[in-house]
Write a protein that holds these residues in place. Sequence first.
Motif, short mmCIF file in Angstrom:
data_model
loop_
_atom_site.label_atom_id
_atom_site.label_comp_id
_atom_site.label_asym_id
_atom_site.label_seq_id
_atom_site.Cartn_x
_atom_site.Cartn_y
_atom_site.Cartn_z
N HIS A 188 0.84 -1.21 0.00
CA HIS A 188 0.00 0.00 0.00
C HIS A 188 0.87 1.25 0.00
CE1 HIS A 188 -3.93 -1.74 0.34
NE2 HIS A 188 -3.66 -2.38 1.46
N THR A 189 1.91 1.26 0.81
CA THR A 189 2.77 2.44 0.91
C THR A 189 3.38 2.78 -0.44
OG1 THR A 189 3.31 1.98 3.23
CG2 THR A 189 4.84 3.38 2.01
N ALA A 190 3.91 1.78 -1.13
CA ALA A 190 4.55 2.01 -2.41
C ALA A 190 3.56 2.55 -3.44
CB ALA A 190 5.17 0.70 -2.92
N ILE A 191 2.40 1.93 -3.52
CA ILE A 191 1.43 2.32 -4.54
C ILE A 191 0.86 3.71 -4.26
CG2 ILE A 191 -0.83 1.75 -5.51
CD1 ILE A 191 -0.07 -1.23 -5.07
N LEU A 192 0.52 3.99 -3.00
CA LEU A 192 -0.04 5.29 -2.68
C LEU A 192 1.00 6.40 -2.81
CD1 LEU A 192 -2.32 4.35 0.36
CD2 LEU A 192 -3.06 5.06 -1.91
N ALA A 193 2.25 6.11 -2.45
CA ALA A 193 3.31 7.12 -2.60
C ALA A 193 3.47 7.50 -4.06
CB ALA A 193 4.62 6.60 -2.03
N ALA A 194 3.44 6.49 -4.94
CA ALA A 194 3.55 6.76 -6.38
C ALA A 194 2.37 7.59 -6.87
CB ALA A 194 3.65 5.45 -7.15
N GLN A 195 1.17 7.27 -6.39
CA GLN A 195 -0.01 8.02 -6.79
C GLN A 195 0.08 9.48 -6.36
OE1 GLN A 195 -3.23 5.81 -5.05
NE2 GLN A 195 -3.38 4.37 -6.76
N LEU A 196 0.68 9.71 -5.18
CA LEU A 196 0.79 11.07 -4.64
C LEU A 196 2.02 11.81 -5.17
CD1 LEU A 196 -0.11 10.27 -0.93
CD2 LEU A 196 -1.53 11.52 -2.55
N GLY A 197 2.90 11.10 -5.87
CA GLY A 197 4.11 11.72 -6.38
C GLY A 197 5.14 12.01 -5.30
N ILE A 198 5.12 11.22 -4.22
CA ILE A 198 6.08 11.40 -3.12
C ILE A 198 7.23 10.41 -3.30
CG2 ILE A 198 6.44 11.27 -0.63
CD1 ILE A 198 3.48 11.89 -0.25
N PRO A 199 8.48 10.85 -3.42
CA PRO A 199 9.60 9.91 -3.53
C PRO A 199 9.60 8.95 -2.35
CG PRO A 199 10.34 12.16 -3.95
CD PRO A 199 8.93 12.26 -3.44
N ALA A 200 9.86 7.67 -2.62
CA ALA A 200 9.80 6.69 -1.53
C ALA A 200 10.73 5.52 -1.79
CB ALA A 200 8.36 6.17 -1.35
N ALA A 201 11.27 4.98 -0.69
CA ALA A 201 12.09 3.78 -0.74
C ALA A 201 11.67 2.87 0.41
CB ALA A 201 13.57 4.12 -0.64
N VAL A 202 11.59 1.57 0.14
CA VAL A 202 11.24 0.59 1.17
C VAL A 202 12.40 -0.38 1.34
CG1 VAL A 202 8.78 0.79 0.64
CG2 VAL A 202 10.13 -0.99 -0.49
N GLN A 203 12.32 -1.21 2.37
CA GLN A 203 13.37 -2.19 2.65
C GLN A 203 14.74 -1.53 2.84
OE1 GLN A 203 13.23 -5.80 2.94
NE2 GLN A 203 11.09 -5.29 3.30
N VAL A 204 14.75 -0.34 3.45
CA VAL A 204 16.01 0.36 3.74
C VAL A 204 16.46 -0.09 5.13
CG1 VAL A 204 17.18 2.59 3.92
CG2 VAL A 204 15.25 2.31 2.33
N LYS A 205 17.21 -1.16 5.17
CA LYS A 205 17.63 -1.74 6.44
C LYS A 205 18.61 -0.83 7.18
CE LYS A 205 15.22 -5.43 5.67
NZ LYS A 205 13.93 -5.62 6.38
N GLY A 206 18.37 -0.66 8.47
CA GLY A 206 19.27 0.13 9.30
C GLY A 206 18.94 1.60 9.37
N ILE A 207 17.86 2.04 8.72
CA ILE A 207 17.58 3.48 8.71
C ILE A 207 17.21 3.99 10.10
CG2 ILE A 207 15.18 3.05 7.99
CD1 ILE A 207 17.38 6.11 7.13
N ALA A 208 16.47 3.19 10.87
CA ALA A 208 16.07 3.66 12.21
C ALA A 208 17.29 3.92 13.09
CB ALA A 208 15.14 2.63 12.86
N GLU A 209 18.25 3.02 13.04
CA GLU A 209 19.47 3.20 13.85
C GLU A 209 20.30 4.35 13.32
OE1 GLU A 209 23.56 0.70 14.87
OE2 GLU A 209 21.87 -0.28 13.84
N ALA A 210 20.33 4.51 11.99
CA ALA A 210 21.19 5.53 11.39
C ALA A 210 20.74 6.94 11.72
CB ALA A 210 21.23 5.33 9.87
N ILE A 211 19.45 7.13 11.97
CA ILE A 211 18.94 8.49 12.22
C ILE A 211 18.68 8.73 13.70
CG2 ILE A 211 17.89 8.68 9.94
CD1 ILE A 211 15.17 8.15 11.59
N ILE A 212 19.32 7.98 14.55
CA ILE A 212 19.05 8.05 15.98
C ILE A 212 19.22 9.46 16.52
CG2 ILE A 212 21.38 7.54 16.77
CD1 ILE A 212 18.12 6.01 18.19
N ASP A 213 20.10 10.24 15.92
CA ASP A 213 20.33 11.62 16.38
C ASP A 213 19.49 12.62 15.62
OD1 ASP A 213 22.20 10.82 18.28
OD2 ASP A 213 23.82 10.82 16.79
N GLY A 214 18.58 12.13 14.74
CA GLY A 214 17.66 13.01 14.04
C GLY A 214 18.28 13.92 13.00
#
Length: 563
Positions: A188-214
């Motif tokens: 759903h996220t992928a399809i709706l993001a494309a419909q809205l024209g919002i750039p999106a990437a899924v299966q980005v492993k480690g992103i939560a840890e990488a942005i720990i400092d915001g």
Amino acid sequence: MTDRRVLHGIGVSAGTASGPVAVVTQAVGIDEHEAASVDPAADGERVREVLEGVAASLRERAERANSESSKAVLEATAVLATDKGLIRGIDKELKKGAGVTKAIHDAVEVYAGKLRKLGGYMAERVTDLYDIRDRATARVRGLPEPGVPALSQPSILVAEDLAPAETATLDPEQVLGIITEAGGATSHTAILAAQLGIPAAVQVKGIAEAIIDGPVVALDGGVGEVIVAPTDSDATELAERSRRRAAALAGSSGEGATRDGSRVKLLANIGTAEDAEKAAKYDLEGSGLFRSEFLFLDRDSAPSLEEQTETYTAVLRAFGERRVVVRTLDAGADKPLSFADLGEEENPALGRRGLRLSQAREDLLDTQLEALAQAHRAVPESELWVMAPMVATVEEARWFAARARATGLPKVGVMVETPAAAIRSAHVLEEVDFASIGTNDLSQYTMAADRMQGELAELLSPWQPALLAMIRETCRGGEATGKPIGVCGEAGGDPLMALVLVGLGVKSLSMAPGKVRAVRAALRMHDFDTCRQMANYAVDARTARDAREAVLAIADPVLRDLL
């Protein structure tokens, strides 16, 4: 200060963005200190009130949804929140002595297992079910519900995954991009993001840890690249990439065709009459897939002849003389209908779905076909094509064609979603006027991999040579019979993959309306012989990665800015 890092996932909505991170609030989980239930009846009543509150909140979100299809998803989730089977499951756990939040979690997990077993549409609803669980648990604990925070500035959302309830109400002016650790290319996220024209990437492993400092992040939704704490040069490169993309898209208008004039119709995937009205405003050539099941799902009775006729007429009027391809009811074991329950099956995902349900319930199909015929008579200038889903044999194609033609429908076709139909396409096409390849289902049946399971995303890549071989066989059947072959799966909206599909012999591509400009621009950069060479390289490649790299190597370098 956070160090610069580059992460890679799966790009599902093209475009670039950079900006501050907004982390989606995570679920709070079970209250580890809660007492066991000593009054299951009272606790059960309390849970019912909470679930009613969740359902009411979802219905409110539905009113603010950005499209009718998004609204339908939210309304269906609201219905699921008060599902009697779910409530009975919670009551059962409470009677065992579980605390309230544990009872909710355990009952949801049991229900989720049942949905996964059903596969298809029902497996997709596991995400909705978990969203309900997390909202209900937060309410019970008196804590904030999970979800997108209030945004004080345009931001890039980062989440484990996004529930449809969140994606459906996003504001493209405030949400610069979406990055998730889970999810898949057809979620759903992928399809709706494309419909809205919002750039999106899924299966980005480690992103939560990488942005720990915001920190600030940069995102390329075409290739799935994420840069954490980007440098000034990274930001400059992204801005330049966006500028080049705009330049590549400039002048992308009119009919779809290769550089040397080989025509390829560019069409839109839609699900409702409102989708049709919005898509019709785009510079495209019609709709290659109208998912008619949105009329049938989450109802106690089938839509009437009059209701269906009104909807189909509105869709045809929206597109005028442009082509509209309607897929008849694609439901059954994987999208069960309360008014067409065929009973339990050992393996529902491979059971009586699509056309097989229509053969068991001929009345549903006959009403739909008559409604389509009446709509066509009401809009005689329309170019209406009608196709059946999940066709596997010549006998099925013949049966559907005879029934559809008996109502006076002008163009009758089938979906190619099974290896059987692909391999025997020449014989199947002798019975009908056209075929459309559903790459999402054809991929999962070819690779024996559930397309909703994010961990299997690599197997489900449209670049898998086995899938491309199936598409080639289908197109060979089209050439042998003189019948046109289209593609209406997500693969058709990838500018690079579109070149391969055209080279294989595909005559039309249907996609999210916002993807049409990029695909049209890509086609005009290449002649048909180059597309055919790309197709040969891709099918002959040993791996999906090799296939994509081989095609990219001979593509116009400007094309990279569209990916």
